[in-house]
Design an enzyme around this catalytic site. Structure first.
Site, PDB file in Angstrom:
ATOM      1  N   ARG B 379      65.517  56.709  67.477  1.00  0.00           N
ATOM      2  CA  ARG B 379      64.876  55.583  66.794  1.00  0.00           C
ATOM      3  C   ARG B 379      63.492  55.907  66.256  1.00  0.00           C
ATOM      4  O   ARG B 379      63.053  55.303  65.304  1.00  0.00           O
ATOM      5  CB  ARG B 379      64.809  54.370  67.724  1.00  0.00           C
ATOM      6  CG  ARG B 379      66.190  53.817  67.953  1.00  0.00           C
ATOM      7  CD  ARG B 379      66.173  52.520  68.724  1.00  0.00           C
ATOM      8  NE  ARG B 379      67.512  52.299  69.230  1.00  0.00           N
ATOM      9  CZ  ARG B 379      67.859  52.303  70.500  1.00  0.00           C
ATOM     10  NH1 ARG B 379      66.953  52.504  71.423  1.00  0.00           N
ATOM     11  NH2 ARG B 379      69.101  52.119  70.870  1.00  0.00           N
ATOM     12  N   VAL B 380      62.789  56.819  66.898  1.00  0.00           N
ATOM     13  CA  VAL B 380      61.425  57.083  66.415  1.00  0.00           C
ATOM     14  C   VAL B 380      61.232  58.509  65.924  1.00  0.00           C
ATOM     15  O   VAL B 380      60.240  58.830  65.306  1.00  0.00           O
ATOM     16  CB  VAL B 380      60.368  56.767  67.508  1.00  0.00           C
ATOM     17  CG1 VAL B 380      60.276  55.296  67.754  1.00  0.00           C
ATOM     18  CG2 VAL B 380      60.644  57.531  68.776  1.00  0.00           C
TER      19      VAL B 380
END
Lengths: 130, 519
Positions: B379-380
Site C-alpha cells: 500500500r505504501v
C-alpha cells in the site's frame, strides 16, 4: 466461580461475622443446592491455608548467622528497624547460611545486608547473569 | 586477567552499605509457568520480579544455578499478582520469596549485539562472550506518534524481482508475508536479509530475525545460511524455540522490536522479520489461558488484535528531527489450507501495509518464489520505489494482469486468435523470468536491466526453457562490456534516455549473436 473465589468469599464472611459454624453451614447448604458438594474439602483446605498465612507473626524478624552478629551490627539493625516499624519489638532467628550480616523482614518489606546475598549478587553481575 | 581484577574491584566498591528496603512477596501458588504472588502490592504491569531461590541454601548451593530466575508481572489482582516465569518454572516453589526489581522488562542493547544470537531477555545463545550494553531498551513501549514520523520514501530491496518490481517495500513499512506451510515464507524473508549485503554500508539496514517457537534445528540452519552468505555481519537473531516457555515466545517479537528501535533512534535503518506471528498468537493464547483471562474467538484472548497492532505499529520511518531512522517489519503468518479468513490472518492483514501471498499450488507448479502477484499488494511501497524500477515495472504488471485473465483459456490454445496467443506466451515468459532460486537474490540495478530487456523484447520468440539462460547471458554481457550502466542505475537510481537507447541497441545485437538460444 473458581475454588479461590469461594475461599475469598467464605474468608470475607468469617472476618465480618466471626462464628465458623454458621458461615461453613451456609457454604455447605449453598454448595449442595448447586450440586457442588465435591468442592467443599478443597475450599476448606484453601480457607485453612489463607487463615494460616494471615496469622503469621506480624512482628519484624531479624535474621543473623550467629548470635554474636546481633551485637556486631547493633546500630545498623536499630536503624533498619526504625525504618520498617515504629516499635522496637522484634523476633530473632538464626540462619547459618547467611555467613554474616543481617536480614530484617517485616511483612512485605525486607532489608538484606547478609554477606551471602551480597556475594551472590556480585557473583551474578561478574558472570553476567543479571 | 587485569580486566577481571578491575571488574572485581569495581564490584567490591559498588557493594551497598546502605540499608535500603526492598519489597518482597511470597509465592502462594504455582503451575504451568505461572506463579501467584502475595505481597508485592506496588508491583506494576510488565515489571520484572526476581525469584529468590537462595533462602535457606548455602552460598555454594545458590551459585549452582546457571541463571537468575526472573518473572514478569502480567495480572494485577485484588489480593495478589500473577507472574509468568521467564525460565525454568520447576525452580519455583510455594512459599518462595519474590523480590521487586522496580524495572520494567527491558533488554540490554549495544552496537556489538550485531552478529549475535540472543534470547528475548538478551541472554547470549551463541557462546561468543558478553555483549556490552549501551542502553536498556524497554520491551513494551508506546509506538511513535504521527508528528514524529515521516512518509515512507526510501525502498528496501528484497532482491526478489517479483517483489521489488510489483510489490515494492519501503523503509518503515509493514509488509506481511502470508502462506501455507512450506510455501517459502521464511525463504523470502531470509533472502531479503541476505540481499542487504548489496546495499552500501552506510545505508545498509541492520537486520533482526525473530524466531518465535521455531524448531532449534531450523534456527540453527538459518544462522548458518546467514553466516555462509556473509549476512550475519549486519544481522541479529532473537531466538525462542518451541521448547521454550510461552512467556518467552510471547516476548520475542517485542524484544526484537526493542533492538530495532535502538538502531532506528540512532538514525539508522533496521529491518525486522517476525517468524511467525501465528505461533506468537498461540503462545499468547496459552499464556492468557493460564493467567485465567477470558477466552474469545478461537480461544484467543480479547486483546490479541491489540497485541499485534501495538507490536507492528512500532515499525516506523522517523522524521528528520528525530534522525530519520526507520524500522521495517516483515511479519510472517502461516495459514491453514490457504484460509486467509481465519482470525489471526485477517487481524494481521488489516494491520499491515500490504501482503505478499505465497501459494502451495504455485509452489508445486515450480513457480518459486510461489508469489501470487494478483492478490499481493503493497500500500505504501510504490512511493518509495526508485525511478528506474518504476519505469520498467509498469509494463510487467500490465502484462501479468492480462496473462492472469487469459490463463483460463490456455487449455484451448488451438482455438485462440493470434493476439491472445501472443499475450499468453508473453505472460508465460514473464512468469518464467520472475522465477528465482533460493538465496539467489539479485541486486536492484540488475533487476532493472533484466526487466527492461524483457520489456524491450529480448524474450520474444525464446522457448520458455531458455528464458532464464537468456537473462543470465545478457546480464553477463552487460557486466562484461557495459558495467557503467549498472553503476549508473545504482547511483542515480534512474535510467537515462541515452542509456535506454543504448540498451535497446544492445538487445538487438544480443538477439543476433545469441540466435542459438532462440532456436
Amino acid at each position: 466461580m473458581y475454588i479461590k473465589d469461594y475461599v475469598e468469599a467464605t474468608y470475607a464472611t468469617l472476618v465480618k461475622q466471626p462464628g465458623t459454624n454458621t458461615a461453613l453451614a451456609s457454604l455447605q447448604r449453598y454448595l449442595s443446592k448447586r450440586g457442588l458438594t465435591k468442592l467443599y474439602p478443597a475450599i476448606l483446605r484453601g480457607l485453612a491455608e489463607k487463615i494460616r498465612r494471615k496469622q503469621v507473626s506480624t512482628l519484624p524478624v531479624v535474621m543473623v548467622a550467629r548470635e554474636a552478629d546481633l551485637k556486631r551490627h547493633e546500630i545498623e539493625i536499630v536503624q533498619a528497624l526504625s525504618k520498617l516499624t515504629s516499635g522496637g519489638e522484634h523476633e530473632v532467628r538464626i540462619d547459618k547460611t547467611m555467613i554474616g550480616g543481617f536480614v530484617i523482614k517485616n511483612r512485605d518489606t525486607r532489608i538484606d545486608r547478609s554477606y551471602k546475598n551480597t556475594l551472590l549478587h556480585a557473583y551474578h553481575r561478574l558472570t553476567d547473569r543479571v | 586477567m587485569s580486566t577481571i581484577i578491575e571488574r572485581i574491584k569495581k564490584e567490591l566498591e559498588a557493594i551497598e552499605t546502605t540499608t535500603a528496603t526492598e519489597e518482597i512477596g511470597t509465592v502462594i501458588a504455582v503451575g504451568d509457568g505461572v506463579a501467584e504472588i502475595e505481597g508485592i502490592k506496588d508491583a506494576r504491569m510488565m515489571e520484572m520480579v526476581l525469584f529468590d531461590d537462595g533462602e535457606g541454601k548455602s552460598l555454594k548451593e545458590s551459585m549452582e544455578h546457571t541463571s537468575v530466575l526472573f518473572g514478569l508481572v502480567l495480572n494485577l489482582e485484588e489480593e495478589s499478582v500473577k507472574v509468568v516465569v521467564l525460565g525454568d518454572g520447576a525452580r519455583v516453589r510455594e512459599g518462595m520469596l519474590v523480590r521487586r526489581t522496580g524495572k520494567l522488562l527491558s533488554i540490554p542493547v549495544g552496537k556489538n549485539i550485531v552478529g549475535r544470537v540472543v534470547n528475548p531477555l538478551g541472554e547470549i545463545l551463541d557462546g561468543k562472550g558478553a555483549i556490552t550494553a549501551e542502553r536498556d531498551m524497554p520491551i513494551e513501549r508506546v509506538a511513535y506518534g504521527v508528528m514524529e514520523r515521516s512518509a515512507v520514501n526510501e525502498p528496501i530491496h528484497t532482491g526478489i524481482k517479483a517483489i521489488d518490481a510489483m510489490i515494492p517495500i519501503g523503509r518503515g513499512q509493514r509488509e506481511l508475508i502470508i502462506g501455507d506451510r512450506a510455501t517459502g515464507k521464511t525463504v523470502v524473508a531470509i533472502d531479503t536479509i541476505i540481499n542487504q549485503k548489496y546495499e552500501p554500508k552506510e545505508t545498509r539496514p541492520i537486520c533482526i530475525y525473530v524466531a518465535v517457537g521455531q524448531k532449534d534445528s531450523k534456527t540453527a540452519r538459518i544462522v548458518r545460511e546467514l553466516e555462509e552468505h556473509g549476512a550475519m555481519e549486519y544481522t541479529i537473531v532473537v531466538a525462542t524455540s518451541a521448547a521454550d516457555p510461552s512467556p518467552l515466545q510471547f516476548l520475542a517479537p517485542f524484544a526484537g522490536a526493542a533492538i530495532g528501535e535502538f538502531f532506528m533512534e540512532q538514525g539508522m535503518d533496521a529491518l525486522i522479520v517476525y517468524d511467525d506471528l501465528s505461533k506468537h498468537a498461540v503462545a499468547y493464547r496459552q499464556m492468557s489461558l493460564l493467567l485465567r483471562r477470558p477466552p474469545g474467538r478461537e480461544a484467543y484472548p480479547g486483546d490479541i488484535f491489540y497485541l499485534h497492532s501495538r507490536l507492528l505499529e512500532r515499525a516506523a520511518k522517523l522524521s528528520e528531527e528525530l534522525g530519520g531512522g526507520s524500522l521495517t517489519a516483515l511479519p510472517i503468518i502461516e495459514t491453514q489450507e490457504g484460509d486467509v479468513s481465519a482470525y489471526i490472518p485477517t487481524n494481521v492483514i488489516s494491520i499491515t501495509d500490504g501482503q505478499i501471498f505465497l501459494e502451495t499450488d504455485l509452489f508445486n507448479k515450480g513457480i518459486r518464489p510461489a508469489l501470487n502477484v494478483g492478490i499481493s499488494v503493497s500500500r505504501v511501497g510504490s512511493s518509495a520505489q526508485t525511478k528506474a524500477m518504476k519505469k520498467v515495472s509498469g509494463k510487467i504488471r500490465l502484462e501479468l494482469a492480462q496473462f492472469r485473465e487469459l490463463e483460463a483459456f490456455m487449455q484451448f490454445a488451438g482455438d485462440l486468435d493470434e493476439d491472445t496467443k501472443k499475450r499468453i506466451e508473453s505472460g508465460r515468459r514473464y512468469t518464467e523470468l520472475l522465477k528465482q532460486d533460493q538465496h539467489a537474490t539479485m541486486p536492484f540495478q540488475k533487476q532493472v536491466i533484466s526487466i527492461f530487456a524483457a520489456n524491450a523484447g529480448i524474450l520474444d520468440g525464446a522457448p520458455i526453457a531458455q528464458v532464464r539462460v537468456i537473462e543470465q547471458e545478457f546480464l553477463a554481457l552487460i557486466e562484461r562490456d557495459k558495467a557503467v550502466f549498472e553503476k549508473q542505475i545504482e547511483t542515480e537510481r534512474a535510467i537515462s534516455d541515452e542509456a535506454a537507447a543504448e540498451l535497446t541497441q544492445m538487445i538487438e545485437e544480443f538477439k543476433k549473436t545469441y540466435a542459438h538460444l532462440y532456436a
